[in-house]
Motif scaffolding. Structure first.
Motif, PDB file in Angstrom:
ATOM      1  N   ARG A   7       0.827  -1.212   0.000  1.00  0.00           N
ATOM      2  CA  ARG A   7       0.000   0.000   0.000  1.00  0.00           C
ATOM      3  C   ARG A   7       0.860   1.259   0.000  1.00  0.00           C
ATOM      4  NH1 ARG A   7      -4.727   1.054   3.513  1.00  0.00           N
ATOM      5  NH2 ARG A   7      -5.791   1.642   1.583  1.00  0.00           N
ATOM      6  N   GLU A   8       1.958   1.239   0.743  1.00  0.00           N
ATOM      7  CA  GLU A   8       2.847   2.399   0.760  1.00  0.00           C
ATOM      8  C   GLU A   8       3.548   2.568  -0.589  1.00  0.00           C
ATOM      9  OE1 GLU A   8       5.278   5.671   2.110  1.00  0.00           O
ATOM     10  OE2 GLU A   8       3.262   4.892   2.501  1.00  0.00           O
ATOM     11  N   GLN A  53       2.071   6.196  -7.185  1.00  0.00           N
ATOM     12  CA  GLN A  53       0.991   7.055  -7.693  1.00  0.00           C
ATOM     13  C   GLN A  53       1.399   8.519  -7.687  1.00  0.00           C
ATOM     14  OE1 GLN A  53      -3.198   6.234  -6.786  1.00  0.00           O
ATOM     15  NE2 GLN A  53      -3.388   8.320  -5.958  1.00  0.00           N
ATOM     16  N   THR A  54       2.126   8.937  -6.667  1.00  0.00           N
ATOM     17  CA  THR A  54       2.434  10.358  -6.499  1.00  0.00           C
ATOM     18  C   THR A  54       3.841  10.760  -6.955  1.00  0.00           C
ATOM     19  OG1 THR A  54       3.155   9.989  -4.205  1.00  0.00           O
ATOM     20  CG2 THR A  54       0.831  10.540  -4.567  1.00  0.00           C
ATOM     21  N   GLU A  55       4.740   9.792  -7.120  1.00  0.00           N
ATOM     22  CA  GLU A  55       6.127  10.105  -7.469  1.00  0.00           C
ATOM     23  C   GLU A  55       6.459   9.522  -8.851  1.00  0.00           C
ATOM     24  OE1 GLU A  55       8.533   8.524  -4.332  1.00  0.00           O
ATOM     25  OE2 GLU A  55       7.358   9.503  -2.760  1.00  0.00           O
ATOM     26  N   ALA A  56       6.524  10.396  -9.837  1.00  0.00           N
ATOM     27  CA  ALA A  56       6.736   9.947 -11.217  1.00  0.00           C
ATOM     28  C   ALA A  56       8.049   9.192 -11.390  1.00  0.00           C
ATOM     29  CB  ALA A  56       6.690  11.146 -12.164  1.00  0.00           C
ATOM     30  N   ILE A  57       9.102   9.649 -10.726  1.00  0.00           N
ATOM     31  CA  ILE A  57      10.410   9.017 -10.889  1.00  0.00           C
ATOM     32  C   ILE A  57      10.412   7.619 -10.260  1.00  0.00           C
ATOM     33  CG2 ILE A  57      12.873   9.197 -10.331  1.00  0.00           C
ATOM     34  CD1 ILE A  57      12.471  12.277 -10.343  1.00  0.00           C
ATOM     35  N   THR A  58       9.797   7.483  -9.100  1.00  0.00           N
ATOM     36  CA  THR A  58       9.689   6.169  -8.455  1.00  0.00           C
ATOM     37  C   THR A  58       8.865   5.224  -9.324  1.00  0.00           C
ATOM     38  OG1 THR A  58       9.808   7.203  -6.266  1.00  0.00           O
ATOM     39  CG2 THR A  58       8.930   4.970  -6.370  1.00  0.00           C
ATOM     40  N   ARG A  59       7.764   5.743  -9.865  1.00  0.00           N
ATOM     41  CA  ARG A  59       6.901   4.929 -10.738  1.00  0.00           C
ATOM     42  C   ARG A  59       7.669   4.445 -11.967  1.00  0.00           C
ATOM     43  NH1 ARG A  59       3.114   8.279 -10.915  1.00  0.00           N
ATOM     44  NH2 ARG A  59       3.602   9.426 -12.813  1.00  0.00           N
ATOM     45  N   ILE A  80      -3.785   4.063  -9.213  1.00  0.00           N
ATOM     46  CA  ILE A  80      -2.827   3.034  -8.776  1.00  0.00           C
ATOM     47  C   ILE A  80      -3.155   2.490  -7.395  1.00  0.00           C
ATOM     48  CG2 ILE A  80      -0.424   2.626  -8.093  1.00  0.00           C
ATOM     49  CD1 ILE A  80       0.424   4.408 -10.447  1.00  0.00           C
ATOM     50  N   THR A  81      -3.414   3.351  -6.430  1.00  0.00           N
ATOM     51  CA  THR A  81      -3.677   2.858  -5.073  1.00  0.00           C
ATOM     52  C   THR A  81      -4.924   1.978  -5.038  1.00  0.00           C
ATOM     53  OG1 THR A  81      -4.810   4.939  -4.552  1.00  0.00           O
ATOM     54  CG2 THR A  81      -2.508   4.756  -3.888  1.00  0.00           C
TER      55      THR A  81
END
Length: 220
Positions: free
Chosen positions: A109-110, A116-122, A193-194
């Motif tokens: 979930r984290e 969902q909120t961090e484009a680079i992480t995604r 995503i979430t």
């Protein structure tokens, strides 16, 4: 005169002895990463060119190559960011002392919130299954390996009934997570995503009221 190359501002090269990156250089570097992340997530790594990144980021070629020597260098930084994200998340979940099955849900979930909120992480997550990239597979496998001991603990404690597939469940959950994120990104529906990951977890844990409460109440 506006110097877009940021050459006078330095960059952090670890132990090379050069000065650390200054604020304006950091802004330029993050802007390149953000634009690249959006393009990689939508059209794939192979489908994105340096010229595509330059056109959207409005960055000069000199600035681009000052920060990143080639497109693969951009992708490598995204893989590093994703690796840092899952390592940090697994560590935080373990530190809660919660039962293992709850930790697994917390982790996914984290990571869903962050992708969902961090484009680079995604983008880093999506690139981790790109077979054309050096280091991608190792990044994906490290993620599955980080989650596996927690999943095994949940099975051994009796909260999960899948003893015959202990070695596969963590990888299956990771693969399902990647799929959910990839679909959302390709449809330009990152805001889902979430919810998609919650649905994945409910398929795993069941849809009875107790399972729903467990999933919805698990967060870091």
């Amino acid at each position: 005169m506006n110097n877009h190359t940021d050459r006078s501002e330095g960059i952090d090269h670890g132990k090379t002895g050069r000065p650390p990156m200054q604020p304006r250089a950091k802004i330029t570097r993050e802007a390149i990463l953000e634009v690249s992340a959006t393009l990689f997530s939508r059209t794939g790594y192979a489908g994105t060119s340096i010229n595509d990144i330059l056109a959207i980021s409005e960055t000069t070629k000199g600035a681009m190559y000052f920060h990143f020597s080639k497109k693969e260098s951009i992708a490598s930084e995204m893989l590093r960011r994703w690796s840092a994200a899952f390592s940090e998340t697994v560590g935080k979940a373990a530190a809660t002392g919660q039962p293992a099955d709850r930790q697994v849900i917390m982790i996914y979930r984290e990571l869903a919130r962050r992708t969902q909120t961090e484009a680079i992480t995604r983008a880093g997550l999506i690139l981790s299954v790109d077979k054309s990239l050096s280091g991608a597979r190792a990044t994906y496998e490290a993620w599955a390996e980080a989650v596996t001991p927690i999943v095994v603990d949940a099975i051994r404690s009796g909260t999960l009934d899948c003893a015959e597939s202990m070695s596969r469940l963590a990888d299956t959950l990771c693969a399902g997570f990647v799929g959910a994120v990839q679909v959302a990104a390709s449809l330009d529906e990152n805001h889902t995503i979430t919810k998609r990951v919650d649905d994945l977890l409910l398929m795993w844990r069941g849809t009875d009221p107790a399972a729903v409460r467990m999933v919805e109440g698990a967060f870091l």
